[in-house]
Design a protein around this motif. Structure first.
Motif, mmCIF file in Angstrom:
data_model
loop_
_atom_site.group_PDB
_atom_site.id
_atom_site.type_symbol
_atom_site.label_atom_id
_atom_site.label_comp_id
_atom_site.label_asym_id
_atom_site.label_seq_id
_atom_site.Cartn_x
_atom_site.Cartn_y
_atom_site.Cartn_z
ATOM 1 N N LEU A 1 41.185 44.787 45.017
ATOM 2 C CA LEU A 1 41.167 43.587 44.151
ATOM 3 C C LEU A 1 42.568 43.373 43.562
ATOM 4 N N LYS A 2 42.893 44.550 42.841
ATOM 5 C CA LYS A 2 44.249 44.607 42.103
ATOM 6 C C LYS A 2 45.504 44.456 42.939
ATOM 7 N N ALA B 1 44.697 40.832 45.379
ATOM 8 C CA ALA B 1 44.513 39.503 44.682
ATOM 9 C C ALA B 1 43.933 38.463 45.626
ATOM 10 N N ASP C 1 41.560 35.552 47.191
ATOM 11 C CA ASP C 1 40.935 34.222 46.682
ATOM 12 C C ASP C 1 39.487 34.363 46.719
ATOM 13 N N ARG D 1 46.129 33.328 50.626
ATOM 14 C CA ARG D 1 45.606 34.690 49.806
ATOM 15 C C ARG D 1 44.393 35.212 50.678
#
Length: 174
Positions: free
Chosen positions: A14-15, A18, A20, A81
Motif C-alpha cells: 500500500l505504501k 498507492a 486506487d 493507479r
C-alpha cells in the motif's frame, strides 16, 4: 497495473504503490481494513482456501456472484493507479483474481497470454481452479480460461508468494 500480494505484505505494498482500490479475498475478509483505504475502495470477498482449492468441474450455473462483484469493482478502478489484490498467501486466490480481471476487462486478448505473463512473473503461483472455473462460466469462455490455467503448469510449491507487479491496462481504459 495489478499488484498481487500476500496478506503479510499488504501494508508495505500500500505504501509503495498507492493503489486506487484494494480487493481482499480470504476467509475473514469482512474484518480486514487498512489505514488510508476508504470502505468504498475496498472490496472484501469471503472465499476460503478450501473453496478455492476444490478441483472438480464447476456445475452448470455455478455461484458466480463473488466473481461478478470482483469484476465490477475492478472495472471502477482509476487505472492511472494500480489495483491491489491480496489473499492470505498470495499464491492462489489473488493470482486467480488478477487473471479473471484481465480476461473480463480485456475480452479481445487471449486468456493464455495473461496466464503466460503471470507464469513469467512467478513460478510460485497456482491460481485457483475453482475461481477460474466460475469466471469461465460467467464470462462464457467455453473452457479457455481453464486451458490457460493448464498451460501454466504447476507452481513451485512455495509456502507464500511475493508481491507481484503485473503491467496491465484494460482495453476499455486504453
Amino acid at each position: 497495473m495489478i499488484i498481487i500480494s500476500p496478506y503479510d505484505r499488504v501494508e508495505a505494498a500500500l505504501k509503495k504503490f498507492a493503489p486506487d482500490r484494494v480487493i481482499t479475498i480470504m476467509d475473514g475478509a469482512g474484518s480486514t481494513s487498512f489505514a488510508g483505504i476508504p470502505p468504498e475502495r475496498h472490496l472484501k470477498i469471503g472465499y476460503t482456501m478450501a473453496e478455492a482449492a476444490r478441483t472438480q468441474t464447476c456445475a452448470p450455473h455455478c455461484d458466480t456472484v463473488r466473481i461478478r462483484q470482483m469484476i465490477d469493482f475492478a472495472a471502477g478502478n482509476d487505472w492511472t493507479r494500480p489495483l491491489l489484490v491480496h489473499c492470505r498467501l498470495g499464491l492462489s486466490r489473488s493470482p486467480a483474481a488478477a487473471l479473471i480481471i484481465q480476461c473480463a476487462l480485456s475480452p479481445n486478448t487471449p486468456e493464455r497470454r495473461f496466464a503466460e505473463d503471470l507464469r513469467t512473473l512467478s513460478h510460485d503461483v497456482e491460481p485457483s481452479f475453482m475461481m477460474l472455473a466460475q469466471a469461465d462460466d460467467l464470462l462464457q469462455r467455453d473452457g479457455r480460461m481453464l486451458d490457460a490455467l493448464d498451460s501454466m503448469g504447476e507452481g513451485s510449491g512455495a509456502s507464500v508468494g511475493d508481491v507481484l507487479r503485473i503491467p496491465y491496462l484494460p482495453e476499455k481504459a486504453a
